[in-house]
Design a protein around this motif. Sequence first.
Motif, PDB file in Angstrom:
ATOM      1  N   ASN A 119       5.085  -1.000  13.557  1.00 25.77           N
ATOM      2  CA  ASN A 119       3.627  -1.077  13.429  1.00 25.77           C
ATOM      3  C   ASN A 119       3.115   0.071  12.566  1.00 25.77           C
ATOM      4  O   ASN A 119       3.893   0.860  12.012  1.00 25.77           O
ATOM      5  CB  ASN A 119       2.950  -1.120  14.801  1.00 25.77           C
ATOM      6  N   ALA A 120       1.797   0.180  12.435  1.00 23.06           N
ATOM      7  CA  ALA A 120       1.194   1.183  11.548  1.00 23.06           C
ATOM      8  C   ALA A 120       1.553   2.594  11.974  1.00 23.06           C
ATOM      9  O   ALA A 120       1.676   3.490  11.129  1.00 23.06           O
ATOM     10  CB  ALA A 120      -0.326   1.017  11.516  1.00 23.06           C
ATOM     11  N   VAL A 147       8.988   0.203   6.795  1.00 15.84           N
ATOM     12  CA  VAL A 147       8.905   0.147   8.251  1.00 15.84           C
ATOM     13  C   VAL A 147       8.125  -1.091   8.694  1.00 15.84           C
ATOM     14  O   VAL A 147       8.520  -1.801   9.633  1.00 15.84           O
ATOM     15  CB  VAL A 147       8.273   1.427   8.807  1.00 15.84           C
ATOM     16  N   LEU A 148       6.999  -1.364   8.024  1.00 13.96           N
ATOM     17  CA  LEU A 148       6.218  -2.556   8.358  1.00 13.96           C
ATOM     18  C   LEU A 148       7.047  -3.822   8.164  1.00 13.96           C
ATOM     19  O   LEU A 148       7.005  -4.741   8.994  1.00 13.96           O
ATOM     20  CB  LEU A 148       4.956  -2.620   7.499  1.00 13.96           C
ATOM     21  N   ASP A 155      -1.704  -2.448   9.727  1.00 10.49           N
ATOM     22  CA  ASP A 155      -0.714  -3.497   9.937  1.00 10.49           C
ATOM     23  C   ASP A 155      -1.389  -4.825  10.256  1.00 10.49           C
ATOM     24  O   ASP A 155      -2.618  -4.913  10.365  1.00 10.49           O
ATOM     25  CB  ASP A 155       0.296  -3.100  11.017  1.00 10.49           C
ATOM     26  N   ARG A 156      -0.569  -5.858  10.397  1.00 11.48           N
ATOM     27  CA  ARG A 156      -1.103  -7.210  10.561  1.00 11.48           C
ATOM     28  C   ARG A 156      -1.781  -7.416  11.906  1.00 11.48           C
ATOM     29  O   ARG A 156      -2.528  -8.381  12.088  1.00 11.48           O
ATOM     30  CB  ARG A 156       0.012  -8.238  10.364  1.00 11.48           C
ATOM     31  N   TRP A 157      -1.504  -6.509  12.861  1.00 10.54           N
ATOM     32  CA  TRP A 157      -2.138  -6.633  14.172  1.00 10.54           C
ATOM     33  C   TRP A 157      -3.506  -5.957  14.234  1.00 10.54           C
ATOM     34  O   TRP A 157      -4.248  -6.143  15.195  1.00 10.54           O
ATOM     35  CB  TRP A 157      -1.222  -6.038  15.234  1.00 10.54           C
ATOM     36  N   GLY A 158      -3.808  -5.134  13.234  1.00 17.09           N
ATOM     37  CA  GLY A 158      -5.090  -4.446  13.210  1.00 17.09           C
ATOM     38  C   GLY A 158      -5.028  -2.986  13.564  1.00 17.09           C
ATOM     39  O   GLY A 158      -6.065  -2.316  13.627  1.00 17.09           O
ATOM     40  N   ASN A 159      -3.835  -2.435  13.809  1.00 20.58           N
ATOM     41  CA  ASN A 159      -3.707  -0.991  13.981  1.00 20.58           C
ATOM     42  C   ASN A 159      -3.975  -0.314  12.648  1.00 20.58           C
ATOM     43  O   ASN A 159      -3.513  -0.774  11.601  1.00 20.58           O
ATOM     44  CB  ASN A 159      -2.302  -0.631  14.462  1.00 20.58           C
ATOM     45  N   MET A 205      -0.408  -3.008   4.807  1.00 22.91           N
ATOM     46  CA  MET A 205      -0.721  -2.222   3.620  1.00 22.91           C
ATOM     47  C   MET A 205      -0.523  -0.742   3.912  1.00 22.91           C
ATOM     48  O   MET A 205      -0.808  -0.258   5.012  1.00 22.91           O
ATOM     49  CB  MET A 205      -2.177  -2.436   3.179  1.00 22.91           C
ATOM     50  N   ALA A 206      -0.054  -0.018   2.893  1.00 20.41           N
ATOM     51  CA  ALA A 206       0.087   1.431   2.979  1.00 20.41           C
ATOM     52  C   ALA A 206      -0.317   2.040   1.658  1.00 20.41           C
ATOM     53  O   ALA A 206      -0.143   1.428   0.589  1.00 20.41           O
ATOM     54  CB  ALA A 206       1.525   1.817   3.311  1.00 20.41           C
TER      55      ALA A 206
END
Length: 621
Positions: free
Chosen positions: A42-43, A36-37, A437-441, A21-22
């Motif tokens: 990444n974030a 970019v995502l 991002d999906r990794w949590g950053n 999400m942005a």
Amino acid sequence: MSFTPPDPFTTRPTLRGTFGMAASTHWLATATAQSVLERGGNAFDAATAAAFVLHVVEPHLNGPGGDMTGLFSTAEEPGRPVVLMGQGPAPAGATVQHYRGEGLELVPGSGALAAAVPGAVDAWLLLLRDHGTWELAEVLDFAIAYARDGHPVLGRVCGTISAVSELFRDHWPTSADLWMPGGRIPEEGELVRNPAHARTLQRLVQAGAGIGEAVGATAGHTRESRIDAARREWSEGFVVRAVAKAVQTPHRHSSGTDHRGVLTMADMAGFRAGYEEAATLEFRGHRIAKTGPWGQGPALLQTLAILDGFDDEHLDPSTELGAHTILEALKLALADREAYYGDADVPLDYLLSADYAAERRQLITEQASHEFRPGRVPGREPYIPPLRTEYVAPALTGDDGGSGGNGSGDAAAAVGEPTVGPTGETRGDTCHIDVVDRWGNMVSATPSGGWLQSSPAIPELGFCLGTRLQMTWLEPGTPSTLTPGKRPRTTLTPTLVLRDGAAVVALGSPGGDQQDQWQLLYLLRTIVGGYSPQQAIDAPAFHTTSMPGSFWPRTWEPGGAVVEDRLGNDVITGLERRGHRITRAGDWTLGRLSAVVRDPATGVLQAAANPRGAQGYAAGR
């Protein structure tokens, strides 16, 4: 729930998904981040790419010659909020004696004398180097394309150029050449280009490929060394040479007088962005993270500490009681900001302590205060700034016979978009971006300064310098006195919220002195009131003007409060009965918040953005 129920019909949905999400203040920046995502970044890759796009598409709100602050957490350390410090200090020649010798009582709101060392570009490149994954060329490709090939210009950009067109024509010819080609103000939606800006970014990329000019800029064999080469090129190469040359040309400042700047190559070469520990406060099961007191961020923490001692009924921004209590708490915290904050030894532990908050809480009564009331810290004398309700510069004489202009404590100044004076001074400006991002950053960042109206454009670079030094005082002995090598107390104030040891919200807003005030309403409505992110952003906003402004001409309005009319006649009339000096700002004028949210337990992501002005957008999936 004791809060007023949120309006179920929001202007747009709160986005939900699991991939990324942005949200930002311009749809092109949001789209860039999401692109970019989608392509595996990444974030941090996404936020950096979007930030450089904001330099191009919101040039009236920020630029490469400005500054930024950010807060982020990584997937590896989700419970550790980190401050990304991109606020440059005052140059070595920026002394009180020099400015007084130039006949100034305040640091001007426009012109190169107000320029701190530019910090934004180095900060973004540092973040990209240490936490991103993309090459610099990939990240900058979006901004280079928009600057080189053009983008549809915002109506607000055109309006800003129009407001300062006489200044450009008469005093800043390089700005006129860049922003008024052929002497014409561009029209909304017209494709505008900035080839010099594109070339500047391309030369930074080339430095990473080993063909830059800066000392030590040699071919790198890693992504990190290539980014470091670009950072050296920025701080030691062609950029600083162009800046140092440009500021030596005397030019008109907002004071109505002509001056040279003091920024030098050595000043820029000596600065590097960095990381710092965040200032934090526990509030209703959440840990709120802000910058240190060299920014205004801890004023939000102080306000929350004061409000935490009230029951929920006093914390509802949609009621007379809640709005009154919030405004009074803000006045107390912002008075402490003026009295104690700066790039100095600030007693923040004491200011955030429960005992001090309880002491300050007792000052809130049923009536609005019209006083400036900083607290007392043992062993310290609070600084009391000049309390001007109107500023009139000293009479000036010169070839043009012009006066220095004046400013007032008009509460309508500094709403959602910038208030721009004819001499280039600006209040209520800035951009913002949030990414998860999906990794949590997760990152929250507020770039600002270096807007097109701040000082004459530097032709070789395609941008100008910022004006952050206007937030310092020329009175000696204050915590934010203009001091070489010290950072000005910035208004840039992103927010990170943590719960159960992990970051869960990245939040921020443009708006100068109003940034934390509008974010406070969001936090109260979501944490205490149960609002969704979009409901909280859409809900009626307000802020106090009962404190000295951070922007030239540093005026205040005792007891002043600016409200959106949607707060309701009953609430507004009740606030007036309590003694608040109300300025109605219209229905949809205050606040330009955006936010992204992550639930660590489920991985579900959310995003929301401000509908006011039809410019901010969220995206994600």
